[in-house]
Design a protein around this motif. Structure first.
Motif, PDB file in Angstrom:
ATOM      1  N   UNK A   1      -1.647  -3.864   3.947  1.00 31.12           N
ATOM      2  CA  UNK A   1      -1.711  -4.201   2.389  1.00 31.12           C
ATOM      3  C   UNK A   1      -1.542  -5.732   2.482  1.00 31.12           C
ATOM      4  N   UNK A   2      -0.694  -6.308   3.222  1.00 30.85           N
ATOM      5  CA  UNK A   2      -0.589  -7.946   3.238  1.00 30.85           C
ATOM      6  C   UNK A   2      -1.814  -8.650   3.495  1.00 30.85           C
ATOM      7  N   UNK A   3      -2.648  -8.126   4.175  1.00 34.34           N
ATOM      8  CA  UNK A   3      -3.898  -8.568   4.523  1.00 34.34           C
ATOM      9  C   UNK A   3      -4.659  -9.102   3.148  1.00 34.34           C
TER      10      UNK A   3
ATOM     11  N   UNK B   1      -8.985  -4.399  -8.609  1.00 36.03           N
ATOM     12  CA  UNK B   1     -10.290  -3.541  -8.507  1.00 36.03           C
ATOM     13  C   UNK B   1      -9.943  -2.023  -9.124  1.00 36.03           C
ATOM     14  N   UNK B   2     -10.917  -1.573  -9.862  1.00 37.77           N
ATOM     15  CA  UNK B   2     -10.529  -0.233 -10.504  1.00 37.77           C
ATOM     16  C   UNK B   2     -10.494   0.807  -9.541  1.00 37.77           C
ATOM     17  N   UNK B   3      -9.393   1.785  -9.639  1.00 38.48           N
ATOM     18  CA  UNK B   3      -9.179   2.737  -8.968  1.00 38.48           C
ATOM     19  C   UNK B   3      -8.340   2.385  -7.563  1.00 38.48           C
ATOM     20  N   UNK B   4      -8.543   1.191  -7.180  1.00 45.78           N
ATOM     21  CA  UNK B   4      -7.956   0.685  -5.924  1.00 45.78           C
ATOM     22  C   UNK B   4      -6.588   0.294  -6.298  1.00 45.78           C
ATOM     23  N   UNK B   5      -6.571  -0.647  -7.364  1.00 45.83           N
ATOM     24  CA  UNK B   5      -5.415  -1.275  -7.808  1.00 45.83           C
ATOM     25  C   UNK B   5      -4.845  -0.846  -9.152  1.00 45.83           C
ATOM     26  N   UNK B   6      -5.650  -0.044  -9.951  1.00 46.34           N
ATOM     27  CA  UNK B   6      -5.259   0.440 -11.241  1.00 46.34           C
ATOM     28  C   UNK B   6      -6.020   1.539 -11.383  1.00 46.34           C
ATOM     29  N   UNK B   7      -5.434   2.300 -12.264  1.00 50.35           N
ATOM     30  CA  UNK B   7      -6.264   3.744 -12.652  1.00 50.35           C
ATOM     31  C   UNK B   7      -6.874   3.344 -14.177  1.00 50.35           C
ATOM     32  N   UNK B   8      -8.153   3.406 -14.166  1.00 49.71           N
ATOM     33  CA  UNK B   8      -8.753   2.633 -15.475  1.00 49.71           C
ATOM     34  C   UNK B   8      -8.462   3.386 -16.738  1.00 49.71           C
ATOM     35  N   UNK B   9      -8.071   4.609 -16.875  1.00 50.20           N
ATOM     36  CA  UNK B   9      -7.879   5.478 -18.084  1.00 50.20           C
ATOM     37  C   UNK B   9      -6.464   5.146 -18.511  1.00 50.20           C
ATOM     38  N   UNK B  10      -5.437   5.004 -17.388  1.00 50.25           N
ATOM     39  CA  UNK B  10      -4.193   4.842 -17.751  1.00 50.25           C
ATOM     40  C   UNK B  10      -3.804   3.576 -17.505  1.00 50.25           C
ATOM     41  N   UNK B  11      -4.437   2.721 -16.849  1.00 49.62           N
ATOM     42  CA  UNK B  11      -4.385   1.372 -16.488  1.00 49.62           C
ATOM     43  C   UNK B  11      -2.977   1.178 -15.767  1.00 49.62           C
ATOM     44  N   UNK B  12      -2.378   2.152 -15.163  1.00 53.80           N
ATOM     45  CA  UNK B  12      -1.388   2.297 -14.432  1.00 53.80           C
ATOM     46  C   UNK B  12      -1.674   1.482 -12.655  1.00 53.80           C
TER      47      UNK B  12
ATOM     48  N   UNK C   1      -0.246   2.601  -5.878  1.00 63.26           N
ATOM     49  CA  UNK C   1       0.643   2.425  -4.823  1.00 63.26           C
ATOM     50  C   UNK C   1       0.255   1.046  -4.144  1.00 63.26           C
ATOM     51  N   UNK C   2      -1.159   0.974  -3.810  1.00 65.06           N
ATOM     52  CA  UNK C   2      -1.690   0.089  -3.088  1.00 65.06           C
ATOM     53  C   UNK C   2      -1.518  -1.296  -3.543  1.00 65.06           C
ATOM     54  N   UNK C   3      -1.624  -1.345  -4.916  1.00 64.26           N
ATOM     55  CA  UNK C   3      -1.414  -2.623  -5.568  1.00 64.26           C
ATOM     56  C   UNK C   3       0.076  -2.987  -5.621  1.00 64.26           C
TER      57      UNK C   3
ATOM     58  N   UNK D   1       4.070  -6.632  -2.192  1.00 61.74           N
ATOM     59  CA  UNK D   1       4.881  -6.783  -1.008  1.00 61.74           C
ATOM     60  C   UNK D   1       6.408  -6.640  -1.438  1.00 61.74           C
ATOM     61  N   UNK D   2       6.681  -6.178  -2.421  1.00 65.57           N
ATOM     62  CA  UNK D   2       8.054  -5.727  -2.824  1.00 65.57           C
ATOM     63  C   UNK D   2       8.150  -4.807  -4.048  1.00 65.57           C
ATOM     64  N   UNK D   3       9.362  -4.314  -4.273  1.00 64.34           N
ATOM     65  CA  UNK D   3       9.499  -3.302  -5.364  1.00 64.34           C
ATOM     66  C   UNK D   3       9.974  -4.112  -6.343  1.00 64.34           C
ATOM     67  N   UNK D   4       9.414  -3.891  -7.731  1.00 56.29           N
ATOM     68  CA  UNK D   4      10.081  -4.818  -8.739  1.00 56.29           C
ATOM     69  C   UNK D   4      11.076  -4.059  -9.510  1.00 56.29           C
ATOM     70  N   UNK D   5      11.586  -3.006  -9.063  1.00 50.24           N
ATOM     71  CA  UNK D   5      12.664  -2.259  -9.539  1.00 50.24           C
ATOM     72  C   UNK D   5      12.624  -1.952 -11.102  1.00 50.24           C
ATOM     73  N   UNK D   6      11.401  -1.463 -11.306  1.00 50.84           N
ATOM     74  CA  UNK D   6      11.099  -0.900 -12.838  1.00 50.84           C
ATOM     75  C   UNK D   6      10.836   0.352 -12.812  1.00 50.84           C
ATOM     76  N   UNK D   7      11.041   1.188 -11.574  1.00 50.20           N
ATOM     77  CA  UNK D   7      10.563   2.630 -11.662  1.00 50.20           C
ATOM     78  C   UNK D   7       9.386   2.898 -12.077  1.00 50.20           C
ATOM     79  N   UNK D   8       8.384   1.975 -11.224  1.00 50.06           N
ATOM     80  CA  UNK D   8       6.899   2.488 -11.750  1.00 50.06           C
ATOM     81  C   UNK D   8       6.485   3.840 -10.879  1.00 50.06           C
TER      82      UNK D   8
END
Length: 128
Positions: free
Chosen positions: A76-78, A90-101, A104-106, A111-118
């Motif tokens: 992923x760092x690449x 990128x749709x589906x790769x970085x976020x889910x288009x319907x929910x906009x969540x 995991x790849x994003x 490169x780190x956990x934001x500790x927001x319980x994503x």
């Protein structure tokens, strides 16, 4: 053939016609390089952006589920960028288009956990 010549293609998955430059300037070069995407008979075909995004996202999910965290984090760092603007996602790769969540790849690219319980956080939970 020149570098900016466009070719008309038909997506074998959805049947839509789209343009492809079949070179390094093609939109598909922004996708994570994860070939082969699957073992189907169309694995060498040229897919539209939406269908290719879905296929790459599915492959990323398989990769994240089957490889050690350090290995997928390094891959992923690449693809890490300084921009967090939605326009670079990128749709589906970085976020889910319907929910906009965010996927995991994003989160891995960040490169780190934001500790927001994503919901799709791929980082191991610290066991205290």
């Amino acid at each position: 053939m020149t570098d900016n010549q466009q070719h008309s293609r038909t997506c074998p998955e959805c049947g839509i016609t789209f343009s492809c430059s079949a070179n390094r300037q093609c939109w598909c070069m922004d996708m994570p390089a994860l070939l082969p995407l699957d073992s189907s008979s169309n694995s060498g075909a040229c897919y539209c952006q939406r269908c290719l995004s879905k296929r790459v996202a599915a492959q990323l999910e398989r990769l994240i589920a089957s490889k050690p965290h350090t290995e997928v984090l390094a891959k992923a760092a690449l693809y890490r960028t300084q921009s967090s603007a939605k326009q670079g996602l990128l749709e589906y790769i970085d976020y889910h288009p319907k929910s906009e969540q965010l996927t995991a790849w994003y989160h891995l690219k960040r490169g780190y956990c934001c500790n927001n319980n994503c919901q799709h956080c791929p980082y191991p939970v610290d066991q205290d």
